[in-house]
Design an enzyme around this catalytic site. Structure first.
Site, short mmCIF file in Angstrom:
data_model
loop_
_atom_site.label_atom_id
_atom_site.label_comp_id
_atom_site.label_asym_id
_atom_site.label_seq_id
_atom_site.Cartn_x
_atom_site.Cartn_y
_atom_site.Cartn_z
N ALA A 9 0.85 -1.94 -2.11
CA ALA A 9 1.89 -1.77 -3.23
C ALA A 9 1.80 -2.79 -4.21
CB ALA A 9 3.21 -1.78 -2.42
N CYS A 10 1.66 -2.37 -5.67
CA CYS A 10 1.93 -3.23 -6.66
C CYS A 10 2.83 -2.96 -7.69
CB CYS A 10 0.38 -3.39 -7.46
SG CYS A 10 -0.17 -1.91 -8.10
N ALA A 11 2.90 -3.61 -8.68
CA ALA A 11 4.00 -3.24 -9.66
C ALA A 11 4.05 -1.99 -10.09
CB ALA A 11 3.99 -4.23 -10.99
#
Length: 106
Positions: A9-11
């Site tokens: 999960a990232c921005a």
């Protein structure tokens, strides 16, 4: 069906796509059948509620500030999680991030 599911999960879910590709190659080189994908942090609740849910959840270092909040959700879903090391992320070391994910799944 993959043996293990590794979620990142990232921005926005896009900056991590290159890392996912490198992790997929590292897994294939080891003969592992893993499903590895990246999504936005906005999708974490959905990922943890999915069936099947991920075997491990890794946060990109740029969203590491969310670790405490996500750790509670992941623990409730019985999914181990951690933040990807900044050096491994920055250098796109898919093999190292894969090793970290595998260590969490044991």
């Amino acid at each position: 069906m993959a043996d293990k599911i590794i979620a990142l999960a990232c921005a926005a879910g896009m900056s991590t796509s290159l890392l996912v590709s490198k992790m997929q190659k590292a897994a294939a080189d080891k003969g592992k059948d893993y499903e590895i994908f990246a999504k936005s942090t906005a999708d974490i609740d959905n990922m943890l509620a999915a069936n099947p849910k991920p075997d491990v959840l890794l946060l990109g270092p740029q969203v590491g500030f969310m670790k405490a909040e996500v750790q509670k959700k992941a623990a409730a879903a019985d999914v181990p999680m951690d933040v990807i090391k900044m050096q491994d992320y920055g250098m796109m070391r898919g093999d190292k991030v894969l090793e970290a994910a595998e260590a969490l799944m044991k």
